[in-house]
Design a protein around this motif. Structure first.
Motif: not given
Length: 347
Positions: A66-73, A338-347
């Motif tokens: 799940k987190k793999f695909y969130l990182r891709r997103f 956006f990568q910084r924003f997504g970091h808590p959700y994808s790592h």
């Protein structure tokens, strides 16, 4: 080499791939092998993703799909969305009509097959959306690969056998299409842009990452300068042999093998090549390569449409400057935030 410089050299190799594509498209395709740039990009992508998956598995004893695909997103989609909005604006200004199915092809990642069998809108202006064909190949690969990874990483030998079987199978499929069916009976770019005929370029990178992580002796074998020299000679030979049938059948496989042979010298060792690739300018180009890949094609179409009478040098200069400016803005204002924003959700 330490981890940081190793990644910088990898960014530099990615820079080589995008520069080959950009310069080839800058009206120099008869001289510069842009297709090789795409092949290198696929190879790097497979290597990096597999390497990161192995690192996560070794650290946590598992991989979070799940987190793999969130990182891709968060890594890909925001910049792609902004690019598409700008591309549609350019098409509107050029009076090029587009169809909703083209947006579905881009965002649901079937742009490569759509481009092969249907085609994007635009005759006077090359469709900016068409450049997303290679993104589709990567995403098709990553729809399947994480699940295979989780199932097989505990048994590296079986995993390696699967990868090798797929690599050989794709080569055999290309050989059948070229020499059995015949290219004259295939749609244009059927082999060049299709996932079923190009995914092996990503698999070569995955194969290398798995070998380096699970078979320690691989490092010693690949550190040979003679091996790297042989790889460079093989790569050059694939470019010098101009047969169209060879290019669409054997060449992608031989280039994958050549990159395997050269990779350690280019990226993992403390040699001149790795220092050049790890230099700040090359590392920077590698970091902005995703947006640069998108926007250079957009600018190419715009320049071709509105400035056809400019001299070649003027068009090339404008293409380079505008592409780098747009890609830098995309990287700083969209990709990084956006990568910084997504970091808590994808790592």
């Amino acid at each position: 080499m330490n981890n940081s410089s190793r990644l910088q050299a990898l960014d530099g190799l990615r820079a080589v791939s995008i520069l080959l594509v950009l310069i080839s498209h800058a009206w120099l395709g008869h001289i510069v092998p842009g297709g090789l740039g795409v092949t290198i990009f696929f190879f790097i992508s497979g290597f990096i993703i597999t390497r990161l998956m192995i690192r996560e598995w070794d650290k946590n004893g598992a991989m979070n799909i799940k987190k793999f695909y969130l990182r891709r997103f968060f890594r890909l989609l925001p910049a792609l969305l902004v690019f598409v909005v700008i591309a549609l604006s350019v098409m509107y200004a050029a009076h090029v009509e587009w169809r909703w199915v083209e947006l579905f092809a881009v965002f649901f990642y079937f742009a490569n097959y759509f481009d092969i069998f249907v085609g994007f809108s635009g005759h006077t202006l090359p469709s900016p959306l068409g450049i997303t064909w290679s993104l589709a190949i990567e995403e098709h690969f990553y729809m399947v690969f994480p699940f295979a990874f989780v199932l097989l990483i505990a048994s590296p030998r079986r995993f390696l056998q699967l990868i090798a079987t797929l690599i050989v199978s794709i080569l055999l499929w290309r050989l059948y299409l070229v020499y059995g069916v015949g290219q004259e009976h295939l749609a244009r770019f059927r082999i060049y842009k299709a996932t079923d005929t190009r995914a092996d370029s990503i698999l070569y990178g995955s194969c290398l990452a798995l070998l380096l992580a699970r078979y320690p002796g691989t490092h010693q074998v690949l550190n040979s300068r003679w091996l790297a020299t042989g790889g460079a000679a093989l790569l050059l030979a694939t470019l010098l042999y101009r047969s169209e049938d060879f290019r669409e059948s054997w060449r992608y496989s031989l280039q994958g093998i050549a990159l395997l042979m050269m990779f350690s010298t280019l990226v993992l060792q403390q040699g001149l090549a790795a220092r050049i690739l790890g230099s700040r300018p090359m590392a920077y180009i590698g970091r902005v390569s995703y947006s640069l890949y998108l926007y250079h094609w957009l600018m190419l179409g715009a320049i071709t449409f509105w400035l056809p009478d400019w001299s070649l040098l003027s068009r090339m200069a404008l293409l380079l400057v505008a592409s780098f400016v747009l890609s830098d803005l995309s990287y700083r204002l969209i990709e990084q935030p956006f990568q910084r924003f997504g970091h808590p959700y994808s790592h």
